[in-house]
Design an enzyme around this catalytic site. Sequence first.
Site, PDB file in Angstrom:
ATOM      1  N   THR A  88     -21.955  37.189  49.469  1.00 11.80           N
ATOM      2  CA  THR A  88     -22.896  36.534  50.378  1.00 11.80           C
ATOM      3  C   THR A  88     -23.883  37.532  51.001  1.00 11.80           C
ATOM      4  OG1 THR A  88     -22.978  35.470  52.558  1.00 11.80           O
ATOM      5  CG2 THR A  88     -21.066  36.807  52.131  1.00 11.80           C
ATOM      6  N   ASP A  89     -25.029  37.023  51.424  1.00 13.98           N
ATOM      7  CA  ASP A  89     -25.991  37.883  52.135  1.00 13.98           C
ATOM      8  C   ASP A  89     -25.502  38.229  53.548  1.00 13.98           C
ATOM      9  OD1 ASP A  89     -26.349  35.389  53.340  1.00 13.98           O
ATOM     10  OD2 ASP A  89     -28.532  35.347  53.083  1.00 13.98           O
ATOM     11  N   GLU A  90     -24.450  37.522  54.012  1.00 11.05           N
ATOM     12  CA  GLU A  90     -23.999  37.740  55.391  1.00 11.05           C
ATOM     13  C   GLU A  90     -23.417  39.136  55.603  1.00 11.05           C
ATOM     14  OE1 GLU A  90     -22.029  34.326  57.121  1.00 11.05           O
ATOM     15  OE2 GLU A  90     -23.057  32.971  55.762  1.00 11.05           O
TER      16      GLU A  90
HETATM   17  P1  NAD Z   1     -15.728  26.641  49.121  1.00  6.59           P
HETATM   18  O1  NAD Z   1     -15.026  26.862  50.398  1.00  6.59           O
HETATM   19  O2  NAD Z   1     -16.448  25.354  48.880  1.00  6.59           O
HETATM   20  O3  NAD Z   1     -14.698  26.804  47.899  1.00  6.59           O
HETATM   21  C1  NAD Z   1     -13.734  27.808  47.853  1.00  6.59           C
HETATM   22  C2  NAD Z   1     -12.732  27.446  46.781  1.00  6.59           C
HETATM   23  O4  NAD Z   1     -11.744  28.499  46.724  1.00  6.59           O
HETATM   24  C3  NAD Z   1     -11.973  26.144  47.049  1.00  6.59           C
HETATM   25  O5  NAD Z   1     -11.898  25.374  45.882  1.00  6.59           O
HETATM   26  C4  NAD Z   1     -10.585  26.626  47.483  1.00  6.59           C
HETATM   27  O6  NAD Z   1      -9.554  25.703  47.155  1.00  6.59           O
HETATM   28  C5  NAD Z   1     -10.458  27.921  46.698  1.00  6.59           C
HETATM   29  N1  NAD Z   1      -9.517  28.855  47.312  1.00  6.59           N
HETATM   30  C6  NAD Z   1      -9.457  29.225  48.622  1.00  6.59           C
HETATM   31  N2  NAD Z   1      -8.453  30.094  48.803  1.00  6.59           N
HETATM   32  C7  NAD Z   1      -7.882  30.308  47.584  1.00  6.59           C
HETATM   33  C8  NAD Z   1      -6.823  31.119  47.128  1.00  6.59           C
HETATM   34  N3  NAD Z   1      -6.114  31.891  47.977  1.00  6.59           N
HETATM   35  N4  NAD Z   1      -6.516  31.098  45.813  1.00  6.59           N
HETATM   36  C9  NAD Z   1      -7.216  30.301  44.945  1.00  6.59           C
HETATM   37  N5  NAD Z   1      -8.213  29.503  45.332  1.00  6.59           N
HETATM   38  C10 NAD Z   1      -8.548  29.507  46.641  1.00  6.59           C
HETATM   39  O7  NAD Z   1     -16.693  27.880  48.950  1.00  6.59           O
HETATM   40  P2  NAD Z   1     -18.148  27.977  48.288  1.00  6.59           P
HETATM   41  O8  NAD Z   1     -19.163  27.634  49.298  1.00  6.59           O
HETATM   42  O9  NAD Z   1     -18.146  27.285  46.986  1.00  6.59           O
HETATM   43  O10 NAD Z   1     -18.226  29.546  48.048  1.00  6.59           O
HETATM   44  C11 NAD Z   1     -17.734  30.119  46.841  1.00  6.59           C
HETATM   45  C12 NAD Z   1     -17.944  31.616  46.890  1.00  6.59           C
HETATM   46  O11 NAD Z   1     -19.333  31.900  47.041  1.00  6.59           O
HETATM   47  C13 NAD Z   1     -17.233  32.301  48.045  1.00  6.59           C
HETATM   48  O12 NAD Z   1     -16.724  33.537  47.574  1.00  6.59           O
HETATM   49  C14 NAD Z   1     -18.332  32.513  49.073  1.00  6.59           C
HETATM   50  O13 NAD Z   1     -18.067  33.645  49.863  1.00  6.59           O
HETATM   51  C15 NAD Z   1     -19.534  32.724  48.179  1.00  6.59           C
HETATM   52  N6  NAD Z   1     -20.831  32.336  48.753  1.00  6.59           N
HETATM   53  C16 NAD Z   1     -21.002  31.090  49.308  1.00  6.59           C
HETATM   54  C17 NAD Z   1     -22.252  30.741  49.803  1.00  6.59           C
HETATM   55  C18 NAD Z   1     -22.513  29.368  50.381  1.00  6.59           C
HETATM   56  O14 NAD Z   1     -23.596  29.122  50.900  1.00  6.59           O
HETATM   57  N7  NAD Z   1     -21.604  28.423  50.279  1.00  6.59           N
HETATM   58  C19 NAD Z   1     -23.326  31.648  49.754  1.00  6.59           C
HETATM   59  C20 NAD Z   1     -23.099  32.912  49.183  1.00  6.59           C
HETATM   60  C21 NAD Z   1     -21.854  33.238  48.680  1.00  6.59           C
HETATM   61  P1  TYD Z   2     -23.237  27.162  58.076  1.00  2.15           P
HETATM   62  O1  TYD Z   2     -23.542  25.989  57.207  1.00  2.15           O
HETATM   63  O2  TYD Z   2     -21.916  27.209  58.762  1.00  2.15           O
HETATM   64  O3  TYD Z   2     -23.494  28.462  57.204  1.00  2.15           O
HETATM   65  P2  TYD Z   2     -23.485  30.035  57.680  1.00  2.15           P
HETATM   66  O4  TYD Z   2     -22.952  30.140  59.042  1.00  2.15           O
HETATM   67  O5  TYD Z   2     -22.576  30.630  56.660  1.00  2.15           O
HETATM   68  O6  TYD Z   2     -24.905  30.479  57.568  1.00  2.15           O
HETATM   69  O7  TYD Z   2     -24.336  27.237  59.211  1.00  2.15           O
HETATM   70  C1  TYD Z   2     -25.710  27.365  58.908  1.00  2.15           C
HETATM   71  C2  TYD Z   2     -26.440  27.560  60.215  1.00  2.15           C
HETATM   72  O8  TYD Z   2     -26.330  26.364  60.991  1.00  2.15           O
HETATM   73  C3  TYD Z   2     -25.853  28.651  61.087  1.00  2.15           C
HETATM   74  O9  TYD Z   2     -26.928  29.299  61.797  1.00  2.15           O
HETATM   75  C4  TYD Z   2     -24.963  27.923  62.064  1.00  2.15           C
HETATM   76  C5  TYD Z   2     -25.686  26.605  62.255  1.00  2.15           C
HETATM   77  N1  TYD Z   2     -24.848  25.431  62.518  1.00  2.15           N
HETATM   78  C6  TYD Z   2     -25.174  24.556  63.560  1.00  2.15           C
HETATM   79  O10 TYD Z   2     -26.157  24.761  64.284  1.00  2.15           O
HETATM   80  N2  TYD Z   2     -24.388  23.454  63.752  1.00  2.15           N
HETATM   81  C7  TYD Z   2     -23.298  23.186  62.976  1.00  2.15           C
HETATM   82  O11 TYD Z   2     -22.587  22.181  63.206  1.00  2.15           O
HETATM   83  C8  TYD Z   2     -22.977  24.091  61.892  1.00  2.15           C
HETATM   84  C9  TYD Z   2     -21.793  23.857  61.023  1.00  2.15           C
HETATM   85  C10 TYD Z   2     -23.787  25.193  61.704  1.00  2.15           C
END
Ligand code: NAD
Ligand code: TYD
Length: 352
Positions: A133-135
């Site tokens: 992630t970019d975080e």
């Molecule tokens: P998500 O929470 O939707 O999915 C995570 C998945 O991992 C789920 O299916 C869960 O059951 C599985 N999981 C959790 N713990 C586990 C374990 N111990 N063993 C096996 N499986 C397990 O997450 P997402 O949003 O799809 O993110 C996927 C990846 O991408 C993560 O590594 C996250 O850090 C990264 N990522 C997400 C975002 C975003 O905006 N969602 C952005 C950048 C990077």
């Molecule tokens: P989120 O979807 O939790 O992603 P991330 O924190 O990983 O960026 O949140 C996106 C942005 O929205 C973040 O600045 C937090 C804010 N936010 C709210 O204002 N209200 C909410 O209920 C949630 C879940 C997030």
Amino acid sequence: MAFQKTILITGGAGFIGSHLVRLLVKKYPKYHIVNLDKLTYAGNLENLKDIEDSLNYTFVKGDVTDEKHVDQLFTAFRFDGVVHLAAESHVDRSIANPMSFIETNIVGTVVLLNAARHHWKETAGKRFYHISTDEVYGSLGETGYFTEETPYDPRSPYSASKASSDHLVRAYYHTYGLPAVVSNCSNNYGPYQFPEKLLPLVINNIRHNKPLPVYGDGLYTRDWLWVEDHAAAIDLIYHQGQAGRTYNIGGNNEWKNIDLVQQLCDIMDQLLGRPAGTSRNLITFVKDRPGHDRRYAIDASRIKRELGWEPAIQADEGLRRTAQWYLENTEWLERVTSGAYQKYYEEQYGGE
Ligand code: NAD
Ligand code: TYD
């Protein structure tokens, strides 16, 4: 069937993972795609219903922290590659309970790294791809962008756990020659995202006429990427990215939270046939997230220059498609919100 390659996808039943699994299963019928997922609250096999019977797809329920099981899977399937997405992914949950983030995101990554290292005596044709992630880069002011050279400065337990796992992946590349690659992506949006994250939460609450919680002053900024664009970038980096290299992935699509929520409110009013302004009235400013990062923005010029990737879907279309998908999949929404998440949400924000 003799497959060309066997690839382990971890976390394939989650939001991004399910889009990636679908893409790879359909695009590469000669690859065997093995999905290892623990099926936490965030993982749903329903997300993959349309491809679950494909001959080149296997689901395995399991935990990435389970060394013995992971080792058995490497022996049984002889993976050529790993795309590691399994993680605890929600910042607010990491603030409430950091330990599960340490276990899955850090320990789980090391378990996979060790398995790959021990099983891949010959590394030609192998790849360990860690999705991040970019975080990890911390928080930006009004200007500037994260590049691949930006020093890490994670500020939440979630981003600290992802930063730690990124460092470990790179350490295995340098120390053991593991053919590893990392990408750091901005906020994804689209179908199948668990409705604790901002966009599906807002859509779901509008459906139920519930308050739309905007943290703090609402002026926090995120860069949003259509999830299928992320999956396409992962496919490209898996096949063409250089081992030892990092790629930033972003949508060039920055929004202040309040502007994004308002835009979504207007789209939802149109789709639901409600008078303009109805949903905006639900917006409620609530207590801020502790340590809330002010702004994320990605410089994605490396992946564009070196691999020719650019986002295909722009915000107007993506937001509309997202809202439409959740309205057409209310059963999915009801089911995933009926359990543990609902309790958590109510405790945090006093939802109805
Ligand atoms: P998500 O929470 O939707 O999915 C995570 C998945 O991992 C789920 O299916 C869960 O059951 C599985 N999981 C959790 N713990 C586990 C374990 N111990 N063993 C096996 N499986 C397990 O997450 P997402 O949003 O799809 O993110 C996927 C990846 O991408 C993560 O590594 C996250 O850090 C990264 N990522 C997400 C975002 C975003 O905006 N969602 C952005 C950048 C990077
Ligand atoms: P989120 O979807 O939790 O992603 P991330 O924190 O990983 O960026 O949140 C996106 C942005 O929205 C973040 O600045 C937090 C804010 N936010 C709210 O204002 N209200 C909410 O209920 C949630 C879940 C997030």
